[in-house]
Design a protein around this motif. Structure first.
Motif, mmCIF file in Angstrom:
data_model
loop_
_atom_site.group_PDB
_atom_site.id
_atom_site.type_symbol
_atom_site.label_atom_id
_atom_site.label_comp_id
_atom_site.label_asym_id
_atom_site.label_seq_id
_atom_site.Cartn_x
_atom_site.Cartn_y
_atom_site.Cartn_z
ATOM 1 N N LEU A 148 19.869 -15.757 8.870
ATOM 2 C CA LEU A 148 21.583 -15.635 8.502
ATOM 3 C C LEU A 148 22.568 -14.903 7.775
ATOM 4 N N GLY A 149 22.224 -14.096 6.778
ATOM 5 C CA GLY A 149 22.937 -13.735 6.065
ATOM 6 C C GLY A 149 24.212 -13.320 5.837
ATOM 7 N N VAL A 150 24.431 -13.647 7.293
ATOM 8 C CA VAL A 150 26.254 -13.265 6.670
ATOM 9 C C VAL A 150 27.246 -14.623 6.655
ATOM 10 N N ASN A 151 26.610 -15.355 7.327
ATOM 11 C CA ASN A 151 27.100 -16.627 7.667
ATOM 12 C C ASN A 151 26.455 -17.742 8.428
ATOM 13 N N ALA A 183 22.179 -7.336 -3.669
ATOM 14 C CA ALA A 183 23.097 -6.157 -3.302
ATOM 15 C C ALA A 183 22.810 -6.187 -1.469
ATOM 16 N N HIS A 184 22.427 -6.903 -0.931
ATOM 17 C CA HIS A 184 22.841 -7.132 0.514
ATOM 18 C C HIS A 184 23.574 -7.655 0.633
ATOM 19 N N GLU A 185 23.555 -8.954 0.237
ATOM 20 C CA GLU A 185 24.447 -9.573 0.358
ATOM 21 C C GLU A 185 26.289 -8.671 -0.118
ATOM 22 N N TYR A 186 26.385 -8.329 -0.720
ATOM 23 C CA TYR A 186 27.938 -7.487 -0.962
ATOM 24 C C TYR A 186 27.564 -6.273 -0.245
ATOM 25 N N GLY A 187 26.567 -5.433 0.798
ATOM 26 C CA GLY A 187 26.250 -4.930 1.516
ATOM 27 C C GLY A 187 27.326 -5.711 2.985
ATOM 28 N N HIS A 188 27.563 -6.848 2.801
ATOM 29 C CA HIS A 188 27.988 -7.848 4.038
ATOM 30 C C HIS A 188 29.476 -8.207 3.607
ATOM 31 N N HIS A 189 29.454 -7.634 2.307
ATOM 32 C CA HIS A 189 31.219 -7.965 2.010
ATOM 33 C C HIS A 189 31.946 -6.282 2.117
ATOM 34 N N VAL A 232 23.783 -4.786 11.387
ATOM 35 C CA VAL A 232 24.944 -5.480 11.133
ATOM 36 C C VAL A 232 23.864 -5.751 9.673
ATOM 37 N N GLU A 233 22.519 -6.526 10.261
ATOM 38 C CA GLU A 233 21.842 -6.912 8.750
ATOM 39 C C GLU A 233 21.224 -5.455 8.403
ATOM 40 N N LEU A 234 20.582 -4.488 9.273
ATOM 41 C CA LEU A 234 19.787 -3.248 8.540
ATOM 42 C C LEU A 234 21.605 -2.910 8.192
ATOM 43 N N THR A 278 17.098 -11.632 14.885
ATOM 44 C CA THR A 278 18.631 -11.604 13.814
ATOM 45 C C THR A 278 19.018 -10.010 12.844
ATOM 46 N N HIS A 279 17.501 -9.435 12.424
ATOM 47 C CA HIS A 279 17.824 -9.285 11.097
ATOM 48 C C HIS A 279 16.802 -8.151 11.101
ATOM 49 N N GLY A 280 15.865 -8.324 12.716
ATOM 50 C CA GLY A 280 14.947 -6.952 12.568
ATOM 51 C C GLY A 280 13.746 -6.992 11.902
HETATM 52 ZN ZN ZN Z 1 22.240 -10.667 5.515
#
Ligand code: ZN
Length: 299
Positions: A42-45, A173-179, A204-206, A268-270
């Motif tokens: 759950l890299g978003v939240n 970089a993935h986490e900043y992708g969420h930003h 969203v994760e991909l 949830t992430h692929g």
């Molecule tokens: Zn993520």
């Protein structure tokens, strides 16, 4: 080596968090492993959705770090080459330098700087308590990325990514992708449709993987405010490292290793293959418009 030795790092984009309660006994048994996986997936939240700010005590955000998180050690690219924490600083610098230019140019949106909190033990976010049981995540409520300093050891030892620098940098970089997704207004699709092989969450994760790839394409040509490039041209080995990390956190691989079977309905992430492929889509195109996983027929 990935960073140009003499380039200056900007530690003002990173905060050291954490408490002295580093002895929290999490991660030993099966329960610990499950918690860690939930966090990473759950890299978003990783916390309860809705992110009630009532549980948020800003005074706890910036506690003194331990000596291993002394950001004053992170002065140049040479420091980023030898030290995990300084490498996070350098990566945050490069990723934000890139999106500050690219987002207005390619998506007609202004980029907002986002802090990364590197912590040891645990710290508070506006999305709840961050701890080493959770894994790196982006909290949209306070627009900060949270990374436990010990995570990169887990990435290699628990998840099997190779030990290369770009494996770690891909995670940042993935986490900043969420930003970036938050700025673009697409992050909510993850919360509206939270699991399944073609769910909003997976899309969203991909996309975040793809956005990490877009940055990687431009990493060696992105300049800081002084016109200095931080990162050297990526090698094939660097890309292999990023792909090893993307594969390591694929839903199918994690499910297989923990439960012995793969259940796409709870993804949830692929899959590992999808995460690698979308990273490469972004890397090869170098443009965020190639990352439209929301309307992609084929994920
Ligand atoms: Zn993520």
């Amino acid at each position: 080596m990935t960073f140009n030795e003499g380039a200056d790092l900007d530690t003002s984009q990173v905060r050291s968090g954490g408490s002295s309660r580093t002895g929290v006994a999490i991660g030993g048994g099966a329960g610990g492993i499950i918690l860690l996986i939930i966090g990473l997936l759950l890299g978003v939240n990783p916390f309860e959705q809705g992110g009630t700010s009532s549980a948020f005590d800003p005074s706890q955000i910036q506690q003194a770090g331990t000596s291993e998180l002394d950001l004053s050690q992170c002065k140049t690219g040479a420091d980023a080459n030898r030290d995990d924490v300084c490498r996070v600083v350098g990566t945050v610098n490069s990723v934000q330098d890139y999106w500050r230019e690219a987002l207005p140019a390619d998506a007609n949106r202004q980029y907002r700087d986002a802090y990364t909190v590197i912590y040891s033990g645990q710290t508070q976010s506006a999305c709840g308590t961050a701890s080493n049981a959770v894994g790196p995540f982006y909290c949209p409520t306070d627009e900060q990325v949270y990374i436990d300093a010990s995570f990169f050891d887990d990435l290699t030892s628990r998840y099997g990514a190779d030990g290369g620098a770009l494996a770690q940098m891909y995670v940042v970089a993935h986490e900043y992708g969420h930003h970036v997704q938050n700025i673009l207004g697409v992050l909510q699709y993850a919360q509206q449709d939270r699991q399944g092989a073609t769910s909003g969450a997976v899309r969203v994760e991909l996309m975040a993987d793809c956005l990490a790839g877009v940055w990687a394409n431009h990493a060696s040509t992105t300049e800081d405010a002084d016109g200095t490039t931080l990162i050297q041209p990526l090698t094939e080995a660097d890309i292999e490292s990023a792909l090893s990390a993307a594969a390591a956190v694929g839903d199918d691989r994690i499910q297989e290793s923990t439960t012995g079977r793969v259940n796409p309905e709870s993804w949830t992430h692929g899959s590992s293959e999808q995460r690698q492929r979308w990273f490469m889509t972004g890397y090869e195109s170098g443009n965020l418009n190639s990352c439209d996983t929301l309307s992609a027929q084929q994920l």
